[in-house]
Design a protein around this motif. Structure first.
Motif, short mmCIF file in Angstrom:
data_model
loop_
_atom_site.label_atom_id
_atom_site.label_comp_id
_atom_site.label_asym_id
_atom_site.label_seq_id
_atom_site.Cartn_x
_atom_site.Cartn_y
_atom_site.Cartn_z
N GLN A 219 0.82 -1.21 0.00
CA GLN A 219 0.00 0.00 0.00
C GLN A 219 0.85 1.26 0.00
O GLN A 219 0.53 2.23 -0.67
CB GLN A 219 -0.92 0.01 1.24
N LYS A 220 1.97 1.23 0.75
CA LYS A 220 2.83 2.40 0.85
C LYS A 220 3.75 2.48 -0.37
O LYS A 220 4.09 1.47 -0.98
CB LYS A 220 3.64 2.36 2.14
N GLN A 221 4.16 3.70 -0.69
CA GLN A 221 4.84 3.96 -1.95
C GLN A 221 6.14 3.17 -2.10
O GLN A 221 6.40 2.56 -3.14
CB GLN A 221 5.12 5.46 -2.09
N PHE A 222 6.98 3.17 -1.06
CA PHE A 222 8.26 2.49 -1.18
C PHE A 222 8.07 0.97 -1.27
O PHE A 222 8.81 0.28 -1.96
CB PHE A 222 9.17 2.84 0.00
N ALA A 223 7.07 0.45 -0.56
CA ALA A 223 6.75 -0.98 -0.65
C ALA A 223 6.29 -1.34 -2.06
O ALA A 223 6.59 -2.41 -2.58
CB ALA A 223 5.69 -1.35 0.37
N LYS A 224 5.55 -0.43 -2.69
CA LYS A 224 5.11 -0.66 -4.07
C LYS A 224 6.30 -0.66 -5.04
O LYS A 224 6.34 -1.44 -6.00
CB LYS A 224 4.11 0.42 -4.48
N ILE A 225 7.27 0.22 -4.77
CA ILE A 225 8.47 0.27 -5.60
C ILE A 225 9.22 -1.06 -5.52
O ILE A 225 9.65 -1.62 -6.54
CB ILE A 225 9.39 1.44 -5.17
N ARG A 226 9.34 -1.58 -4.30
CA ARG A 226 10.06 -2.84 -4.12
C ARG A 226 9.29 -4.01 -4.75
O ARG A 226 9.89 -4.93 -5.31
CB ARG A 226 10.31 -3.10 -2.63
N LEU A 227 7.96 -3.97 -4.67
CA LEU A 227 7.16 -5.03 -5.29
C LEU A 227 7.35 -5.03 -6.81
O LEU A 227 7.49 -6.09 -7.43
CB LEU A 227 5.68 -4.86 -4.93
N SER A 228 7.37 -3.84 -7.39
CA SER A 228 7.58 -3.74 -8.84
C SER A 228 8.95 -4.31 -9.22
O SER A 228 9.11 -4.92 -10.29
CB SER A 228 7.46 -2.29 -9.31
#
Length: 391
Positions: A219-228
């Motif tokens: 949900q959080k932006q940095f977590a989304k970056i890592r998921l990508s």
């Protein structure tokens, strides 16, 4: 109106009585477990899920183990005076530890993270040696994209910090703390693992995917970056594994979302994918040692595997340089095409052990300053014993 009174079923009454009896026993047991008698101790060890191997360092010493989530209530009027009056302005955990120090006359406080409470404890009682042992490589996060802890004002800390290596020594700023003494000692968990009998290494798997901080429901932006980033990593790994019929194992990190992460990886690969997790001691380390090459992102386990001489490859497909692991160029790629990844993968696998060691030795030690002549757990033990004997 007349009616017939139905006597309760004796079995139901017995079940109710048993339930009340069990509830009463549980209540009394819980209360008993919350009460303790304190004696003198040299060391107060704050337990955490990251510090699973820390008690082995102080085995045989006079240690009081404390869980931050289960704080027993000592039978001591002095303790309550300290906890509720003298240290009332401090954080609850800080109050508790400071009170225990006074009651037990402890000379060392030991934990596995440089949490903000440790700085408070040291400031309130400068005569006690407060030691924090880092459990992983410090990965900086931009203030506006932080995942876990809230950033606070920077302050100097007298807590002694045992870091993995020189990199952390110069970069560590978690909770805003600037430590006056940082000892680059290497990874504690890795150090204890190396004391075990060696196994048949690099024989069971072609690739070990070392998971770290994958959140399938980010949900959080940095977590989304890592998921990508992980979506791209798994895409490349699956492609090369299918192309050359390579055997893969996924090493899962310690996480409350471990089941969801396992399902996510299974959906990215074939059904016969192998997994290891922390349910077996040192399973991740063994998987890395048993693979020809380990691939991941910024995992501490990758760093530890590198320092044991294993071939690793860290991949970053994002624009964020925070996910560039500070290792030798042979061990990292930033936004590669599949062709570049494929060529680099094969070059790394085909490189001789001697050439690989010569290339990576310096950068490996910079990140994980493990010394065979003075293992991390031995160095920490000596520091603690010297502190106790020196006061």
């Amino acid at each position: 109106m007349a009616y017939d009174y139905q006597f309760p079923n004796p079995k139901i009454l017995n079940d109710l009585n048993d339930e009340y009896r069990i509830t009463f026993i549980k209540t009394v047991t819980a209360l008993r477990n919350r009460i303790c008698r304190l004696t003198q101790h040299d060391i107060v060890l704050i337990e955490s899920r990251h510090g699973k191997y820390l008690p082995r360092v102080v085995d045989g010493l006079n240690v009081l183990k404390v869980s931050p989530t289960q704080m027993p209530l000592p039978i001591s009027i002095k303790f309550y005076w300290l906890f509720f009056l003298k240290y009332r302005r401090y954080n609850r955990l800080s109050r508790y530890i400071l009170s225990l120090i006074r009651i037990t006359k402890a000379r060392v406080v030991l934990s596995t993270d440089a949490i903000s409470q440790l700085t408070e404890i040291k400031k309130a009682n400068s005569n006690v040696e407060v030691i924090a042992v880092m459990h992983g490589l410090y990965i900086a996060q931009p203030d506006e994209l932080r995942i876990r802890e809230a950033w606070k004002d920077k302050e100097d800390s007298e807590v002694t910090l045992f870091s993995l290596g020189e990199y952390d020594k110069s970069h560590y700023e978690r909770w805003g703390n600037h430590h006056s003494l940082i000892i680059a000692a290497g990874s504690l968990n890795d150090s204890i693992y190396r004391t075990l009998p060696t196994t048949n290494s690099r024989s069971k798997f072609d690739i070990c995917v070392v998971e770290g901080s994958v959140d399938p429901l980010a949900q959080k932006q940095f977590a989304k970056i890592r998921l990508s980033n992980w979506i791209k990593i798994t895409e490349f790994v699956k492609r090369i594994a299918d192309q050359y019929d390579l055997k893969i194992i996924v090493a899962l990190s310690q996480s409350t979302k471990k089941d969801a992460v396992r399902q996510w990886f299974a959906s990215r690969f074939d059904d016969n994918l192998c997994f290891v997790d922390d349910s077996k001691e040192f399973a991740t380390y063994r998987a890395i040692d048993e693979a020809l090459i380990s691939i991941g992102e910024t995992s501490t386990s990758l760093i530890e595997g590198l320092s044991r001489g294993n071939k690793i490859l860290s991949l970053n497909f994002t624009d964020s340089t925070l996910l560039d692991l500070p290792v030798h160029p042979i061990n990292r790629l930033h936004q590669p095409s599949y062709t570049i990844f494929q060529n680099h993968f094969h070059n790394l696998l085909n490189m001789s052990e001697d050439n690989y060691q010569n290339l990576t030795r310096e950068s490996s030690y910079f990140l994980n300053s493990y010394d065979l002549a003075s293992s991390t757990h031995v160095m920490l033990r000596r520091f603690i014993e010297t502190t106790i004997l020196g006061q």
